[in-house]
Write a protein that holds these residues in place. Structure first.
Motif, PDB file in Angstrom:
ATOM      1  N   THR A  63       0.812  -1.219   0.000  1.00  0.00           N
ATOM      2  CA  THR A  63       0.000   0.000   0.000  1.00  0.00           C
ATOM      3  C   THR A  63       0.843   1.266   0.000  1.00  0.00           C
ATOM      4  O   THR A  63       0.327   2.357  -0.249  1.00  0.00           O
TER       5      THR A  63
ATOM      6  N   PRO B 192       4.051   3.865  -4.662  1.00  0.00           N
ATOM      7  CA  PRO B 192       3.339   4.743  -5.609  1.00  0.00           C
ATOM      8  C   PRO B 192       2.842   3.960  -6.818  1.00  0.00           C
ATOM      9  O   PRO B 192       3.448   2.968  -7.233  1.00  0.00           O
ATOM     10  N   ALA B 193       1.737   4.440  -7.389  1.00  0.00           N
ATOM     11  CA  ALA B 193       1.069   3.701  -8.463  1.00  0.00           C
ATOM     12  C   ALA B 193       2.003   3.418  -9.640  1.00  0.00           C
ATOM     13  O   ALA B 193       1.999   2.310 -10.197  1.00  0.00           O
ATOM     14  N   ILE B 194       2.821   4.399 -10.023  1.00  0.00           N
ATOM     15  CA  ILE B 194       3.712   4.203 -11.179  1.00  0.00           C
ATOM     16  C   ILE B 194       4.729   3.105 -10.891  1.00  0.00           C
ATOM     17  O   ILE B 194       4.991   2.230 -11.731  1.00  0.00           O
ATOM     18  N   GLU B 195       5.292   3.103  -9.684  1.00  0.00           N
ATOM     19  CA  GLU B 195       6.299   2.099  -9.337  1.00  0.00           C
ATOM     20  C   GLU B 195       5.672   0.724  -9.127  1.00  0.00           C
ATOM     21  O   GLU B 195       6.296  -0.294  -9.435  1.00  0.00           O
ATOM     22  N   LEU B 196       4.435   0.695  -8.605  1.00  0.00           N
ATOM     23  CA  LEU B 196       3.748  -0.591  -8.454  1.00  0.00           C
ATOM     24  C   LEU B 196       3.407  -1.180  -9.815  1.00  0.00           C
ATOM     25  O   LEU B 196       3.561  -2.384 -10.043  1.00  0.00           O
ATOM     26  N   SER B 197       2.943  -0.328 -10.732  1.00  0.00           N
ATOM     27  CA  SER B 197       2.667  -0.800 -12.089  1.00  0.00           C
ATOM     28  C   SER B 197       3.926  -1.350 -12.735  1.00  0.00           C
ATOM     29  O   SER B 197       3.908  -2.396 -13.391  1.00  0.00           O
ATOM     30  N   ASP B 198       5.049  -0.659 -12.543  1.00  0.00           N
ATOM     31  CA  ASP B 198       6.326  -1.118 -13.073  1.00  0.00           C
ATOM     32  C   ASP B 198       6.718  -2.466 -12.464  1.00  0.00           C
ATOM     33  O   ASP B 198       7.187  -3.371 -13.170  1.00  0.00           O
TER      34      ASP B 198
ATOM     35  N   PRO C 170       0.642   2.085 -18.507  1.00  0.00           N
ATOM     36  CA  PRO C 170      -0.562   1.362 -18.074  1.00  0.00           C
ATOM     37  C   PRO C 170      -1.801   1.730 -18.885  1.00  0.00           C
ATOM     38  O   PRO C 170      -1.869   2.766 -19.529  1.00  0.00           O
ATOM     39  N   SER C 171      -2.803   0.862 -18.813  1.00  0.00           N
ATOM     40  CA  SER C 171      -4.147   1.087 -19.357  1.00  0.00           C
ATOM     41  C   SER C 171      -4.170   1.167 -20.878  1.00  0.00           C
ATOM     42  O   SER C 171      -5.028   1.837 -21.454  1.00  0.00           O
TER      43      SER C 171
ATOM     44  N   ASN D 163       0.065   6.491 -21.742  1.00  0.00           N
ATOM     45  CA  ASN D 163      -1.120   5.973 -21.059  1.00  0.00           C
ATOM     46  C   ASN D 163      -2.341   5.939 -21.971  1.00  0.00           C
ATOM     47  O   ASN D 163      -2.531   6.812 -22.817  1.00  0.00           O
TER      48      ASN D 163
END
Length: 341
Positions: free
Chosen positions: A51, A54-60, A165-166, A193
């Motif tokens: 949790t 950050p979203a960008i690093e989690l997506s990576d 992503p997406s 994106n």
């Protein structure tokens, strides 16, 4: 240790057992494993809990886990894998740094594969000597390098292809990297994106497309071209080498080498139909922009017109007829600046 700081577990000592990496993440062979070629996928910065990432690093991180599984499949490590993340001490997390385990599954490694989380499988857990890890990682990296070199023209998940992503990418799209040495260089392919890329499209190396890029079927984008945000490209369009397209454009037809299309330009044709009745229609021809031509901000290019080599279309112009080479046109409708008619 502060979240977001440099990861102490991603020190240079891991390079000896690295399989692959990305901008924010690293995949290495696991030191403690239940099956050979078991891997860890680790954030390069320190985070204890998923949790906190950050979203960008989690997506990576997730994309690297996906790519690692794909690569291990392609070099015949295994066909099936368990992906595990122990998030918190009560969930079995023994190292306070979030990571994914990628466990190759072998025939017969557990009597009932659906009960893999069992003593039977984890009784096989062993600490692998560093010499064995280094040797295994060298072998796997060699296989991965050979795979990328042999399949660079069709493989859509290697390091030279960066897809944000997406994105929606249909089957039959080809991403071409004409030189394997360009991997991890500025000659990679980048797609922003929320892109939509439809079947039959071909994108060559060193091409960039921004956010909300949307293209029809059978589009060709050649080396070195740059496409901005919010650009729609009609089916069958050909964008040649080193073309620059700004933001918020509609593109159709043919764009020659080194041509420039500024932001908010609309090129209409080809897939705009003239309906004679409900049973028949015809295609309008698409515009042709020759090499070195420049189309200014907010211009409109309508129908099967040809803008000649090194011609210039002024900002806001509406082009409804051919523009000769080396000519500058302005106005509505567009006319040469030295024309008095």
């Amino acid at each position: 240790m502060k979240n977001g700081s440099e990861c102490p577990f991603c020190s240079s000592s891991l390079n000896d057992r690295k399989l692959t990496d990305s901008e924010h993440s690293l995949a290495v062979l696991a030191k403690h494993a239940v099956n050979n070629a078991q891997a860890l996928v680790i954030p390069k910065r320190h985070f204890t809990d998923i949790t906190e990432i950050p979203a960008i690093e989690l997506s990576d991180l997730i994309n690297l886990a996906k790519r690692t599984v794909a690569l291990l499949k392609k070099i015949d490590v295994a066909d099936d894998f368990n992906l595990i993340a122990n998030n918190g001490a009560l969930a079995g997390q023994s190292i306070e740094h979030f990571h994914f385990h990628i466990i190759p599954r072998k025939e017969g490694d557990c009597p009932e594969p659906k009960y893999w989380l069992s003593e039977h499988l984890f009784n096989k857990l062993r600490e692998i000597p560093m010499t064995e890890l280094v040797k295994s990682s060298e072998l796997l990296r060699k296989k991965i390098a050979d795979l990328i070199e042999n399949k660079a023209s069709t493989c859509a998940d290697e390091t030279w292809l960066k897809i944000a992503p997406s994105c929606m990418i249909e089957g039959g799209v080809v991403f071409g990297n004409t030189n394997y040495k360009d991997v991890e260089s500025d000659k990679s392919i980048f797609i922003g994106n929320n892109a939509i890329i439809r079947s039959g499209t071909v994108m060559y190396h060193n091409t960039k497309a921004g956010c909300n890029f949307d293209c029809g079927h059978n589009v060709l984008i050649r080396e070195g071209s740059r496409i901005g945000d919010n650009v729609y490209v009609y089916s069958g369009t050909q964008i040649n080498r080193d073309v620059i397209i700004g933001d918020n454009c509609i593109i159709s037809g043919y764009l020659g080498n080194g041509s420039v299309v500024e932001s908010n330009v609309k090129m209409f044709g080809d897939l705009i139909h003239k309906h004679e009745n409900r049973f028949s229609s015809e295609h309008e021809p698409a515009p042709v922009i020759k090499s070195g031509a420049f189309v200014g901000w907010g211009a409109k290019v309508i129908g099967g017109v040809e803008i000649g080599e090194n011609a210039t279309v002024g900002a806001g112009a509406v082009v409804v007829g051919d523009v000769p080479p080396e000519t500058t046109v302005v106005g509505v409708p567009a006319k040469p600046i030295n024309s008095r008619s």
